[in-house]
Design an enzyme around this catalytic site. Structure first.
Site, PDB file in Angstrom:
ATOM      1  N   ALA A 235      -8.910  -5.404  -0.406  1.00 14.15           N
ATOM      2  CA  ALA A 235     -10.467  -5.718  -1.214  1.00 14.15           C
ATOM      3  C   ALA A 235     -11.318  -4.615  -0.798  1.00 14.15           C
ATOM      4  O   ALA A 235     -12.325  -4.664  -1.597  1.00 14.15           O
ATOM      5  CB  ALA A 235     -10.843  -6.861  -0.680  1.00 14.15           C
TER       6      ALA A 235
ATOM      7  N   GLN B  72     -10.669   1.256  -3.604  1.00 16.14           N
ATOM      8  CA  GLN B  72     -11.477   1.529  -4.672  1.00 16.14           C
ATOM      9  C   GLN B  72     -11.026   0.748  -5.943  1.00 16.14           C
ATOM     10  O   GLN B  72     -11.841   0.378  -6.637  1.00 16.14           O
ATOM     11  CB  GLN B  72     -11.410   2.956  -5.095  1.00 16.14           C
ATOM     12  CG  GLN B  72     -10.316   3.774  -4.733  1.00 16.14           C
ATOM     13  CD  GLN B  72     -10.147   5.029  -5.910  1.00 16.14           C
ATOM     14  OE1 GLN B  72     -11.290   5.488  -6.484  1.00 16.14           O
ATOM     15  NE2 GLN B  72      -8.807   5.589  -6.022  1.00 16.14           N
TER      16      GLN B  72
ATOM     17  N   ARG C 116       8.639  10.661  -0.630  1.00 15.10           N
ATOM     18  CA  ARG C 116       8.570   9.400  -1.478  1.00 15.10           C
ATOM     19  C   ARG C 116       9.470   8.045  -0.765  1.00 15.10           C
ATOM     20  O   ARG C 116       9.117   7.086  -0.543  1.00 15.10           O
ATOM     21  CB  ARG C 116       9.386   9.579  -2.871  1.00 15.10           C
ATOM     22  CG  ARG C 116       8.935   8.266  -3.775  1.00 15.10           C
ATOM     23  CD  ARG C 116       9.102   8.703  -5.305  1.00 15.10           C
ATOM     24  NE  ARG C 116       9.241   7.354  -5.991  1.00 15.10           N
ATOM     25  CZ  ARG C 116       8.403   6.777  -6.680  1.00 15.10           C
ATOM     26  NH1 ARG C 116       7.215   7.491  -6.422  1.00 15.10           N
ATOM     27  NH2 ARG C 116       8.326   5.763  -7.291  1.00 15.10           N
TER      28      ARG C 116
ATOM     29  N   GLN D 155       4.325  -9.980   3.297  1.00 13.27           N
ATOM     30  CA  GLN D 155       3.298 -10.437   2.279  1.00 13.27           C
ATOM     31  C   GLN D 155       4.133 -11.397   1.390  1.00 13.27           C
ATOM     32  O   GLN D 155       3.801 -12.490   0.736  1.00 13.27           O
ATOM     33  CB  GLN D 155       2.492  -9.674   1.451  1.00 13.27           C
ATOM     34  CG  GLN D 155       1.444  -8.851   2.147  1.00 13.27           C
ATOM     35  CD  GLN D 155       0.297  -7.881   1.600  1.00 13.27           C
ATOM     36  OE1 GLN D 155       0.593  -7.489   0.237  1.00 13.27           O
ATOM     37  NE2 GLN D 155      -0.536  -7.315   2.208  1.00 13.27           N
TER      38      GLN D 155
ATOM     39  N   GLY E  72       0.066  -2.212  -5.803  1.00 10.87           N
ATOM     40  CA  GLY E  72       0.225  -1.130  -4.893  1.00 10.87           C
ATOM     41  C   GLY E  72       1.696  -0.385  -4.921  1.00 10.87           C
ATOM     42  O   GLY E  72       2.601  -1.092  -5.203  1.00 10.87           O
ATOM     43  N   ASN E  73       1.642   0.886  -4.879  1.00  9.15           N
ATOM     44  CA  ASN E  73       2.531   1.755  -5.344  1.00  9.15           C
ATOM     45  C   ASN E  73       3.715   1.896  -3.773  1.00  9.15           C
ATOM     46  O   ASN E  73       3.210   1.804  -2.666  1.00  9.15           O
ATOM     47  CB  ASN E  73       2.359   3.003  -5.657  1.00  9.15           C
ATOM     48  CG  ASN E  73       1.985   3.040  -7.021  1.00  9.15           C
ATOM     49  OD1 ASN E  73       2.694   2.250  -7.794  1.00  9.15           O
ATOM     50  ND2 ASN E  73       0.951   3.941  -7.411  1.00  9.15           N
TER      51      ASN E  73
ATOM     52  N   ASP F 143      -0.194   2.189 -17.614  1.00  7.20           N
ATOM     53  CA  ASP F 143       0.708   3.032 -18.522  1.00  7.20           C
ATOM     54  C   ASP F 143       0.636   2.604 -20.000  1.00  7.20           C
ATOM     55  O   ASP F 143       0.591   3.640 -20.967  1.00  7.20           O
ATOM     56  CB  ASP F 143       2.047   3.045 -17.976  1.00  7.20           C
ATOM     57  CG  ASP F 143       2.182   3.220 -16.440  1.00  7.20           C
ATOM     58  OD1 ASP F 143       1.464   4.193 -16.069  1.00  7.20           O
ATOM     59  OD2 ASP F 143       2.716   2.432 -15.678  1.00  7.20           O
TER      60      ASP F 143
ATOM     61  N   HIS G 265       7.094   2.145 -12.654  1.00  4.96           N
ATOM     62  CA  HIS G 265       5.760   3.048 -12.898  1.00  4.96           C
ATOM     63  C   HIS G 265       5.691   4.291 -12.234  1.00  4.96           C
ATOM     64  O   HIS G 265       5.358   4.192 -10.935  1.00  4.96           O
ATOM     65  CB  HIS G 265       4.668   1.920 -12.132  1.00  4.96           C
ATOM     66  CG  HIS G 265       3.298   2.760 -12.001  1.00  4.96           C
ATOM     67  ND1 HIS G 265       2.297   3.149 -12.958  1.00  4.96           N
ATOM     68  CD2 HIS G 265       2.513   3.194 -10.853  1.00  4.96           C
ATOM     69  CE1 HIS G 265       1.474   3.717 -12.498  1.00  4.96           C
ATOM     70  NE2 HIS G 265       1.464   3.818 -11.329  1.00  4.96           N
TER      71      HIS G 265
HETATM   72  P1  NAX Z   1      -7.337   2.571  -1.685  1.00  2.57           P
HETATM   73  O1  NAX Z   1      -6.800   3.544  -0.621  1.00  2.57           O
HETATM   74  O2  NAX Z   1      -8.859   2.966  -1.959  1.00  2.57           O
HETATM   75  O3  NAX Z   1      -7.446   1.044  -1.072  1.00  2.57           O
HETATM   76  C1  NAX Z   1      -6.356   0.283  -0.553  1.00  2.57           C
HETATM   77  C2  NAX Z   1      -6.968  -0.596   0.275  1.00  2.57           C
HETATM   78  O4  NAX Z   1      -5.803  -1.480   0.842  1.00  2.57           O
HETATM   79  C3  NAX Z   1      -7.456  -0.097   1.657  1.00  2.57           C
HETATM   80  O5  NAX Z   1      -8.880  -0.602   1.835  1.00  2.57           O
HETATM   81  C4  NAX Z   1      -6.677  -0.540   2.879  1.00  2.57           C
HETATM   82  O6  NAX Z   1      -7.281  -0.639   3.966  1.00  2.57           O
HETATM   83  C5  NAX Z   1      -5.930  -1.671   1.949  1.00  2.57           C
HETATM   84  N1  NAX Z   1      -4.695  -1.876   2.515  1.00  2.57           N
HETATM   85  C6  NAX Z   1      -3.797  -1.287   3.169  1.00  2.57           C
HETATM   86  N2  NAX Z   1      -2.549  -2.048   3.502  1.00  2.57           N
HETATM   87  C7  NAX Z   1      -2.997  -3.239   3.319  1.00  2.57           C
HETATM   88  C8  NAX Z   1      -2.344  -4.585   3.756  1.00  2.57           C
HETATM   89  N3  NAX Z   1      -0.995  -4.496   4.347  1.00  2.57           N
HETATM   90  N4  NAX Z   1      -2.952  -5.615   3.433  1.00  2.57           N
HETATM   91  C9  NAX Z   1      -4.188  -5.766   2.901  1.00  2.57           C
HETATM   92  N5  NAX Z   1      -4.936  -4.493   2.640  1.00  2.57           N
HETATM   93  C10 NAX Z   1      -4.309  -3.454   2.781  1.00  2.57           C
HETATM   94  O7  NAX Z   1      -6.318   2.768  -2.883  1.00  2.57           O
HETATM   95  P2  NAX Z   1      -6.815   2.153  -4.249  1.00  2.57           P
HETATM   96  O8  NAX Z   1      -6.893   3.291  -5.143  1.00  2.57           O
HETATM   97  O9  NAX Z   1      -7.585   0.951  -4.409  1.00  2.57           O
HETATM   98  O10 NAX Z   1      -5.215   2.029  -4.859  1.00  2.57           O
HETATM   99  C11 NAX Z   1      -4.477   0.998  -4.231  1.00  2.57           C
HETATM  100  C12 NAX Z   1      -2.941   0.804  -4.692  1.00  2.57           C
HETATM  101  O11 NAX Z   1      -2.825   1.015  -6.379  1.00  2.57           O
HETATM  102  C13 NAX Z   1      -2.143   2.276  -4.140  1.00  2.57           C
HETATM  103  O12 NAX Z   1      -0.827   1.803  -3.541  1.00  2.57           O
HETATM  104  C14 NAX Z   1      -2.196   2.974  -5.424  1.00  2.57           C
HETATM  105  O13 NAX Z   1      -1.101   4.052  -5.458  1.00  2.57           O
HETATM  106  C15 NAX Z   1      -1.830   2.040  -6.600  1.00  2.57           C
HETATM  107  N6  NAX Z   1      -2.003   2.033  -7.661  1.00  2.57           N
HETATM  108  C16 NAX Z   1      -1.346   1.637  -8.691  1.00  2.57           C
HETATM  109  C17 NAX Z   1      -1.243   1.769 -10.245  1.00  2.57           C
HETATM  110  C18 NAX Z   1      -0.518   1.314 -11.148  1.00  2.57           C
HETATM  111  O14 NAX Z   1      -0.497   1.165 -12.219  1.00  2.57           O
HETATM  112  N7  NAX Z   1       0.511   0.154 -10.638  1.00  2.57           N
HETATM  113  C19 NAX Z   1      -2.359   2.613 -10.584  1.00  2.57           C
HETATM  114  C20 NAX Z   1      -3.475   2.935  -9.810  1.00  2.57           C
HETATM  115  C21 NAX Z   1      -3.245   3.152  -8.373  1.00  2.57           C
HETATM  116  O15 NAX Z   1      -2.642   4.516  -8.148  1.00  2.57           O
END
Ligand code: NAX
Length: 328
Positions: free
Chosen positions: A12, A15, A100, A114, A132-133, A161, A189
């Site tokens: 939450a 970004q 990876r 989760q 999340g990736n 995509d 993805h």
């Molecule tokens: P950010 O690093 O800005 O934010 C991620 C947040 O998740 C952080 O605040 C972190 O503290 C929190 N977090 C980590 N582990 C957690 C957990 N176990 N429980 C709760 N919160 C947790 O990343 P952001 O740019 O918001 O991207 C989030 C994810 O989306 C990344 O894994 C990113 O690779 C993935 N994406 C997936 C896309 C898709 O099309 N499927 C595209 C966009 C993005 O790259």
């Protein structure tokens, strides 16, 4: 007034979260007449917890009429309690030099916990969308640890995509994006995904009739869509956030709305379109009841498409192999 829908969002303070939460609260995801309760989850570390409190303060300051409540959590069991939708955005980013396989394993651990927490605490009608990736395989791991909720409740997002590919086609053809239909993403993805332009249309005509530069379609177009995430990072210094949040809004809205529209979602493979059974692969789906999809069967797959699907399928099978000890 309808009774509120409870939406749990992980990551939450991240970004994507910052672009997503305000749109959910404004009614853009579930409808302009649908109140929502937001449950926010962050890791139990003061920095992200404090940032999450700041986001909640801003949500308060919007005075959204549809936002019935906000709660903040560091425990997934509490965050997912009674949730109708769980949007799993948070995960660990890939660090410099990280393989990876290490990312798969590190994030896999998050999704074991989760998946269990959702299964034990969420509402009976809960639906899960993973961003999340590496999102396909994270979804497979979460679903493997859910015994009450079936695997069909767990989907991963490839809508970004699809949106990226549709815009590229529209720009090449010089038409509005609304003229592009039935562009479906197949597979992972990741850069191996296949944006299947062969079955897509522009203004009702096959894409290959409208865009006659077939070398562009088979080459630059696919590469551009596959590597768009990297191009955004290169330009912005940060990964896609507003467009990812927008795609998640589209994903949930499409999955909540019964229609003939075919859209891309990564779902558990039953062997359709040459994907290995049991992996989570993006495919053409149609929403047949709110929150319930059916894979659209029988779309033609030519030799070129089959060869692309084979590559992305192999990658997904390899990811499953890497995390096999995490599948319960
Ligand atoms: P950010 O690093 O800005 O934010 C991620 C947040 O998740 C952080 O605040 C972190 O503290 C929190 N977090 C980590 N582990 C957690 C957990 N176990 N429980 C709760 N919160 C947790 O990343 P952001 O740019 O918001 O991207 C989030 C994810 O989306 C990344 O894994 C990113 O690779 C993935 N994406 C997936 C896309 C898709 O099309 N499927 C595209 C966009 C993005 O790259």
């Amino acid at each position: 007034m309808k009774s509120p829908v409870t939406v749990a969002v992980t990551g939450a303070a991240g970004q994507i979260g910052y672009s997503l939460l305000f749109r959910i609260a404004a009614g853009e995801m579930l409808g302009k007449d649908q109140p929502v309760k937001l449950k926010l989850l962050e890791i139990p570390v003061e920095g992200p917890q404090k940032a999450m409190r700041g986001v909640a303060m801003e949500l308060d300051d919007c005075a959204f009429p549809l936002l019935s409540s906000i709660s903040m959590h560091d425990d997934p069991n509490e965050a997912f309690g009674d949730a109708n939708w769980c949007l799993l955005v948070g995960s660990k980013p890939r660090g410099p030099g990280m393989e990876r396989a290490d990312l798969l394993k590190d994030n896999g651990k998050i999704f074991i916990g989760q998946g269990k927490a959702i299964d034990e605490n969420a509402a009976d009608d809960c639906r899960v969308a993973v961003v999340g990736n590496p999102c396909n395989t994270n979804t497979m791991i979460a679903a493997a640890h859910a015994k009450r909720l079936g695997p069909e409740r767990f989907t991963a997002m490839t809508r970004l995509d699809q949106n990226r590919a549709s815009t590229q086609l529209a720009q090449k053809a010089g038409v509005p994006v609304t003229d592009v239909n039935d562009l479906i993403i197949y597979g992972n993805h990741s850069p191996t995904m296949y944006a299947n332009f062969k079955n897509a249309t522009i203004g009702g005509k096959p894409v290959t009739d409208v865009i006659t530069d077939h070398a562009w379609l088979e080459g630059e177009f696919l590469t551009k869509v596959g590597k768009r995430g990297a191009a955004i990072i290169e330009a912005r210094g940060l990964s896609s956030a507003a467009s990812a949040a927008n795609a998640l809004i589209d994903h949930v809205r499409a999955l909540s709305t019964v229609s003939d529209e075919v859209h891309s979602i990564a779902v558990k493979s039953d062997g359709s379109y040459g994907f290995a059974e049991g992996i989570w692969a993006s495919m053409p789906v149609k929403t047949v009841a709110p929150g319930t999809y059916e894979v659209v069967q029988g779309l033609p797959i030519d030799e070129f498409s089959a060869s692309k699907i084979a590559v992305t399928n192999d990658e997904l099978v390899g990811e499953r192999e890497t995390v096999k000890e995490m599948l319960g």
